[in-house]
Write a protein that holds these residues in place. Sequence first.
Motif, PDB file in Angstrom:
ATOM      1  N   GLY A   1      54.242  41.215  53.746  1.00 20.36           N
ATOM      2  CA  GLY A   1      55.674  41.186  53.450  1.00 20.36           C
ATOM      3  C   GLY A   1      56.029  41.803  52.121  1.00 20.36           C
ATOM      4  N   GLY A   2      55.250  42.776  51.670  1.00 21.68           N
ATOM      5  CA  GLY A   2      55.596  43.457  50.423  1.00 21.68           C
ATOM      6  C   GLY A   2      54.918  42.904  49.193  1.00 21.68           C
ATOM      7  N   GLY A   3      53.965  42.010  49.370  1.00 21.82           N
ATOM      8  CA  GLY A   3      53.291  41.424  48.210  1.00 21.82           C
ATOM      9  C   GLY A   3      52.272  42.385  47.606  1.00 21.82           C
ATOM     10  N   LEU A   4      51.949  42.143  46.341  1.00 22.80           N
ATOM     11  CA  LEU A   4      50.918  42.925  45.661  1.00 22.80           C
ATOM     12  C   LEU A   4      49.568  42.297  46.023  1.00 22.80           C
ATOM     13  N   THR A   5      48.721  43.056  46.709  1.00 19.77           N
ATOM     14  CA  THR A   5      47.455  42.477  47.184  1.00 19.77           C
ATOM     15  C   THR A   5      46.287  43.406  46.917  1.00 19.77           C
ATOM     16  N   LEU A   6      45.121  42.809  47.031  1.00 13.51           N
ATOM     17  CA  LEU A   6      43.892  43.584  46.995  1.00 13.51           C
ATOM     18  C   LEU A   6      43.167  43.270  48.302  1.00 13.51           C
ATOM     19  N   ARG A   7      42.968  44.280  49.129  1.00 16.11           N
ATOM     20  CA  ARG A   7      42.284  44.062  50.410  1.00 16.11           C
ATOM     21  C   ARG A   7      40.821  44.452  50.233  1.00 16.11           C
ATOM     22  N   ALA A   8      39.962  43.433  50.254  1.00 19.86           N
ATOM     23  CA  ALA A   8      38.547  43.667  49.953  1.00 19.86           C
ATOM     24  C   ALA A   8      37.841  44.342  51.126  1.00 19.86           C
ATOM     25  N   SER A   9      36.981  45.278  50.801  1.00 20.97           N
ATOM     26  CA  SER A   9      36.147  45.873  51.842  1.00 20.97           C
ATOM     27  C   SER A   9      34.701  45.423  51.675  1.00 20.97           C
ATOM     28  N   SER A  10      34.370  44.930  50.496  1.00 15.08           N
ATOM     29  CA  SER A  10      33.047  44.324  50.313  1.00 15.08           C
ATOM     30  C   SER A  10      33.168  43.248  49.233  1.00 15.08           C
ATOM     31  N   ALA A  11      32.247  42.313  49.274  1.00 11.60           N
ATOM     32  CA  ALA A  11      32.298  41.225  48.291  1.00 11.60           C
ATOM     33  C   ALA A  11      30.908  40.671  48.056  1.00 11.60           C
ATOM     34  N   GLU A  12      30.687  40.155  46.871  1.00 10.86           N
ATOM     35  CA  GLU A  12      29.435  39.435  46.618  1.00 10.86           C
ATOM     36  C   GLU A  12      29.689  38.302  45.638  1.00 10.86           C
TER      37      GLU A  12
ATOM     38  N   ASN B   1      39.140  23.848  41.009  1.00  9.60           N
ATOM     39  CA  ASN B   1      40.188  22.831  40.875  1.00  9.60           C
ATOM     40  C   ASN B   1      40.040  22.164  39.512  1.00  9.60           C
ATOM     41  N   ALA B   2      40.673  21.010  39.340  1.00  5.74           N
ATOM     42  CA  ALA B   2      40.697  20.389  38.010  1.00  5.74           C
ATOM     43  C   ALA B   2      39.302  20.017  37.527  1.00  5.74           C
ATOM     44  N   SER B   3      38.393  19.744  38.436  1.00  6.84           N
ATOM     45  CA  SER B   3      37.094  19.233  38.008  1.00  6.84           C
ATOM     46  C   SER B   3      35.962  20.245  38.190  1.00  6.84           C
ATOM     47  N   ARG B   4      36.286  21.447  38.593  1.00  3.41           N
ATOM     48  CA  ARG B   4      35.213  22.441  38.692  1.00  3.41           C
ATOM     49  C   ARG B   4      35.761  23.862  38.582  1.00  3.41           C
ATOM     50  N   ARG B   5      34.876  24.726  38.062  1.00  2.00           N
ATOM     51  CA  ARG B   5      35.169  26.150  38.146  1.00  2.00           C
ATOM     52  C   ARG B   5      34.700  26.593  39.535  1.00  2.00           C
ATOM     53  N   GLY B   6      35.552  27.285  40.252  1.00  2.00           N
ATOM     54  CA  GLY B   6      35.221  27.682  41.614  1.00  2.00           C
ATOM     55  C   GLY B   6      34.233  28.832  41.666  1.00  2.00           C
ATOM     56  N   ASP B   7      33.870  29.204  42.875  1.00  2.00           N
ATOM     57  CA  ASP B   7      32.975  30.343  43.056  1.00  2.00           C
ATOM     58  C   ASP B   7      33.579  31.597  42.426  1.00  2.00           C
ATOM     59  N   VAL B   8      32.735  32.321  41.725  1.00  2.00           N
ATOM     60  CA  VAL B   8      33.190  33.587  41.125  1.00  2.00           C
ATOM     61  C   VAL B   8      32.661  34.724  41.997  1.00  2.00           C
ATOM     62  N   ILE B   9      33.566  35.574  42.460  1.00  2.02           N
ATOM     63  CA  ILE B   9      33.159  36.660  43.356  1.00  2.02           C
ATOM     64  C   ILE B   9      33.542  38.016  42.771  1.00  2.02           C
ATOM     65  N   GLU B  10      32.852  39.008  43.232  1.00  2.00           N
ATOM     66  CA  GLU B  10      33.186  40.390  42.875  1.00  2.00           C
ATOM     67  C   GLU B  10      33.562  41.103  44.164  1.00  2.00           C
ATOM     68  N   VAL B  11      34.721  41.698  44.180  1.00  2.00           N
ATOM     69  CA  VAL B  11      35.161  42.391  45.390  1.00  2.00           C
ATOM     70  C   VAL B  11      35.462  43.848  45.067  1.00  2.00           C
ATOM     71  N   VAL B  12      35.221  44.688  46.044  1.00  2.70           N
ATOM     72  CA  VAL B  12      35.665  46.075  45.970  1.00  2.70           C
ATOM     73  C   VAL B  12      36.694  46.246  47.071  1.00  2.70           C
ATOM     74  N   GLY B  13      37.831  46.768  46.729  1.00  2.00           N
ATOM     75  CA  GLY B  13      38.881  46.897  47.730  1.00  2.00           C
ATOM     76  C   GLY B  13      40.037  47.726  47.226  1.00  2.00           C
ATOM     77  N   ARG B  14      41.023  47.846  48.099  1.00  2.00           N
ATOM     78  CA  ARG B  14      42.157  48.711  47.801  1.00  2.00           C
ATOM     79  C   ARG B  14      43.373  47.872  47.365  1.00  2.00           C
ATOM     80  N   ILE B  15      43.986  48.322  46.287  1.00  2.00           N
ATOM     81  CA  ILE B  15      45.207  47.671  45.807  1.00  2.00           C
ATOM     82  C   ILE B  15      46.395  48.153  46.645  1.00  2.00           C
ATOM     83  N   HIS B  16      47.220  47.208  47.068  1.00  2.00           N
ATOM     84  CA  HIS B  16      48.464  47.572  47.761  1.00  2.00           C
ATOM     85  C   HIS B  16      49.621  47.033  46.923  1.00  2.00           C
ATOM     86  N   ARG B  17      50.395  47.932  46.365  1.00  2.00           N
ATOM     87  CA  ARG B  17      51.524  47.493  45.531  1.00  2.00           C
ATOM     88  C   ARG B  17      52.526  46.687  46.343  1.00  2.00           C
ATOM     89  N   ALA B  18      52.823  47.138  47.536  1.00  2.00           N
ATOM     90  CA  ALA B  18      53.744  46.407  48.421  1.00  2.00           C
ATOM     91  C   ALA B  18      53.100  46.376  49.808  1.00  2.00           C
TER      92      ALA B  18
END
Lengths: 257, 501
Positions: A191-202, A169-186
Amino acid sequence: MKPRPRPWLRSHLVELALFLVVVLVASAGIVWARWAAPDEPLERIAIGAAQPDDARIRAITCERTLPDAVDAAEEEAEEEAAAPPLGRVQSSEVLACPDAFDQVVVDYVGEVVGDVLRRDGGAWLLVNDDAYALESGPLAAHDAHDGANQGLAVWLPTEFLDLVDEPGNASRRGDVIEVVGRIHRADPLDGGGLTLRASSAELVRDAEPAGAAINRPQALVAVLMTLAAFAVVAWGHRNGRLSVPGLRTRRRLSKRR
Amino acid sequence: MLFRPDRDDLRIIGYYIGKVLVGLAAVMAVPLVVAVLQGALDDVTALVCGISATAGLGAFLHARLVTTKSLDWSHGMVIVALSWLVGSAMVAIPLYLSGHFGSWLDAWFDAMSGLTTSGLSLLQDLDHLSVPMNLLRHLTHFVGGQGIMLVVLTVMASSGARVSTLYVGEGRDDRIVPSIVATSKFIWLVATTWLVAGTAALWATGLVAGLSPGRALFHGVNIFMAAFDTGGFAPYSTSMAYYHSVSMEVVVLVLMVAGTLSFGMHWELWRGRARQLVDNIEMRSLGVTALVTGGIVVFGLVRAGTFDTTTALWRKGVMTLVSAHTGTGFAFNASTLYVTDWGLIAPAGIVIAMALGGMASSTAGGIKAMRVGTAATSILRDVRRAVQPDAAVVVASTTGRSRRVLEDDAVRSAVTVTVLYLLTFLVGAVAGVLADFSLDQALFESTSATANVGLSSGVLAWSNPVPLKLVYLVQMWLGRLEFMTAFALVGFVYAAARAKV
């Protein structure tokens, strides 16, 4: 023969000049307050060396798949889905060629900002990988302007939600994560959004505060401008030209005006 | 012949601008309270600077130029045109001091965009913007949507003053009740009622979407102001796509449509005259153009293979179309996707919808349904004349809040303003092309700015050349005031400058 200024104009030139000086001083004060603001960028986040598959990412072309070529594209997507993760991508690359990344498994690093929108089975996150996210931190704390935000909508399954404690937010940098996942164009589940569905994260880095220092020059300018505004109101009230709620006006407006 | 403005003219203009500035300073006090409650000291001092400068200048103009002389039409027009320029410049002060803008011009651009309910933005790092500053941006939508002159009109009880000229100057011609002050109060009543209901609905759906109660309120208030006032700012860079929520999108859909209805229509519905929804020429015009442009967008998206499910076509395609046609400008996907993933036909449909806009005397921009309906009725009348015998008298009528015979003057006025809009779209597009953007993107952005929509194809950026930013800024101002008021200002300045001192 020189044209003579109108009497009313001549009589008010000093007043006008004084007014302009006040406006200029106030403007200069505002610019100075901004210029003298604390400049405390956060430390850049090192996210590792270039990935071996970077060349494969850069080789992706941005050709849009028209319906006639859908079958071929689907076969290609299936092959891509069976392939190993593509490597680290940036959101700008995905947004520039959404079709090329559709159904591709990628590695993505970014700062969680805003809210964690918890739903059944996980949560939606906005994960940015722009300069504010990975380099300098929230803009209010420094002067490294680098344009608008850029990121991806990430669906994070419940088992990884503990990684995200504090979104940015305005007063902090949030948690930085690394995710591995699949891109979905729609993404049909969004509802057709461009998303990344994570299968793992750290977690790459915990949230950290930014912009703790107060902008003292700005505070000084604020005090001076407040005093000036009160002086104007008091002058107007004293001359009976400005009514202030709760105070009686001393002199009524003359009929002449 | 233009009369040279004299001392009294300048006095009247300055006096009323002073009133507007005092009103805007009061508006800026709302986020100040939030900043104080949050203990955000830099936001407090930034807002205090803005309030002090605005109130100080306003009080000075008010006190120094105080007058009891009445307004005439030219005064009203010039006051309105100048108030939007000066007012936005003052609102830009706290925005600039927030540190999220590359220059004061960028902050002014955003303030103008907010007040004109455009929604285009040069703000950087929106996702880290503080709550008070976010609230200020959205408040500009709420104030500008109703019209900043209403701030003055509502609190002025001077029935002798010809304040109606201020009302008309802001692009409104639909006096709902005989008294202009009562009309202003009714507009605020409608807006406040919707504010309460809309915020409550968005708060509830925000909770369902996964927001905490406090955050749901923050999002609800801001999204309400941007939706009902057809503004388009959003608290986060991904706009409505941030929420991933069907229920929020449904509420926003209702608010966008409500915002694009004229306050006259709200008045009719308020009085239970639902029949107006079918009979009114603007409603019919809106219905037809929404269907046609919706058809273009859906066809384009299917043709390009962008979406292949009904849900996606609705939640991305149709919602974006409604956002464009109502002049709101909420994005339902990333802006670059219009270029990289939507093909050519669907964005063309969006551009047409943006250009057409909503109803007259609403918070929406664009050419307006009334003008489109008037022009279409006129064309139909001419066709009927052509096929009737020479002796036949063909009369066409339009049904607004009452039935009227279509006069040539009304047609001429509608066509004139339409042509001015089209020319402005074109000028902005040329400016975009000169700045090395493609014609389709430049036309998209230019239309969005002039019609006060706020959708972007990715052209607008803080790195744009200053002349291009100025062109868009002027387009937003012209579009909001619907040209004539701005022309009156130009005429006034010309008249003041051409005569000997």
